[in-house]
Design an enzyme around this catalytic site. Structure first.
Site, mmCIF file in Angstrom:
data_model
loop_
_atom_site.group_PDB
_atom_site.id
_atom_site.type_symbol
_atom_site.label_atom_id
_atom_site.label_comp_id
_atom_site.label_asym_id
_atom_site.label_seq_id
_atom_site.Cartn_x
_atom_site.Cartn_y
_atom_site.Cartn_z
ATOM 1 N N LEU A 166 0.822 -1.212 0.000
ATOM 2 C CA LEU A 166 0.000 0.000 0.000
ATOM 3 C C LEU A 166 0.857 1.263 0.000
ATOM 4 O O LEU A 166 0.455 2.279 -0.570
ATOM 5 C CB LEU A 166 -0.947 -0.017 1.192
ATOM 6 N N LYS A 167 2.033 1.207 0.604
ATOM 7 C CA LYS A 167 2.925 2.368 0.585
ATOM 8 C C LYS A 167 3.362 2.697 -0.833
ATOM 9 O O LYS A 167 3.330 3.864 -1.250
ATOM 10 C CB LYS A 167 4.141 2.100 1.474
#
EC number: 1.1.1.291
Length: 321
Positions: A166-167
């Site tokens: 997700l980063k």
């Protein structure tokens, strides 16, 4: 609980500063002795090595510039990992690498978390940044007090590695938005628009974004200082592209972004500030994208507030069912 922090750079120095400011028993280590000296002067303990931090602390946080750096530090720490130790990886890294290193920690009885941050260095400085955390739920609840000290919004993303995915997804979106903001500002200037008015039109419209409301300001100031460089953008975009390729997603925009930043690095250098990707268009058009009244760097004007866990939309209803 004693916390060790390895990596006191642009982001790590601010995250560890929040821990120190809020009374956490903190030991720090960095290859730059001056950064360590500053923390010791403010009350932190001086760490001798990654191994010593893992031996003497309950949890060790790493915030480093590359997967290779994280691997090197882990190889030093690993002999000191014992039952109950926690490794928290706050670097932006590859999902597979977070899982590989984390498995070594877990095999020795420790717990591993990938917990990168998002929201800009100015919010990391005030403890108002967002944090993703990938790990089992029990470990998440053990480290939540530290995460809510360093950040305001904390999201448990699932198993180890999920936070790193997700980063790089969110960093990819920020990169795409930076490039489109650059194109929008240059096109508006070329069409004869006042750039102060253009900035406000973008800000109050459906075209606004976090990137526009931060990076466009330092672009228009001329400093272009967002504490992030082109090589880091290329690294993060490449990590996102690798996630997509591993999962057989035929991307179209991501390869173009990598090419754009490859060109920017070739022209201006890999340590050039990332918002200066706009210089490619400034040089092509002969226009200077500058306007009065914008700050040289972003400062977080929101007061520091206690952090909290973010519950994903729909999860509470799903749990109730």
């Amino acid at each position: 609980m004693k916390v060790g922090f390895i990596g006191l750079g642009n982001v790590g120095g601010k995250l560890s500063g929040s821990l120190l400011r809020n009374g956490i028993d903190l030991t720090v280590h960095d290859l730059n002795a001056a950064l360590v000296d500053d923390f010791v002067a403010r009350g932190a303990a001086r760490g001798k090595s990654p191994a010593q931090l893992m031996r003497d602390c309950d949890a060790v946080i790493t915030c480093l510039p590359s997967p290779a750096a994280s691997d090197a530090v882990m190889q030093e720490m690993l002999p000191e990992v014992t039952e109950g130790k926690i490794w928290m990886e706050m670097s932006t890294t590859d999902e597979a690498e977070a899982k590989r290193l984390g498995a070594m920690v877990i095999e020795r009885g420790g717990a591993a978390v990938d917990c990168p941050v998002s929201g800009g260095c100015h919010r990391a400085d005030t403890g108002n940044i967002s944090i993703f955390a990938g790990c089992d739920r029990d470990t998440f609840e053990r480290i939540l007090p530290f995460l809510t000290t360093m950040g305001r919004r904390v999201l448990h993303t699932g198993e180890l590695g999920s936070a790193s995915i997700l980063k790089v997804v969110t960093n990819y979106l920020a990169t795409a938005n930076l490039v489109t903001c650059c194109e929008a500002l240059v096109t508006a200037k070329a069409a004869g628009m006042d750039l102060n008015t253009t900035y406000e039109a973008m800000k109050i419209s459906s075209g606004t974004s976090f990137v526009h409301e931060t990076e466009s300001q330092v672009i228009l100031n001329g400093s272009r200082d967002i504490s992030f460089t082109m090589d880091l953008v290329k690294k993060d975009a490449g990590l996102f592209y690798e996630v997509a390729k591993r999962n057989n997603v035929p991307l179209e925009v991501a390869p173009m972004l990598v090419d754009i930043f490859d060109d920017g690095i070739a022209r201006f250098g890999e340590r050039e500030l990332s918002p200066n990707i706009i210089k490619r268009l400034e040089e092509a058009t002969g226009l200077d994208i500058l306007a009065p009244g914008f700050p040289p760097e972003m400062l977080d004007d929101e007061p520091e507030e206690p952090g909290y866990e973010v519950i994903p939309q729909g999860k509470e209803q799903q749990a109730a069912e």
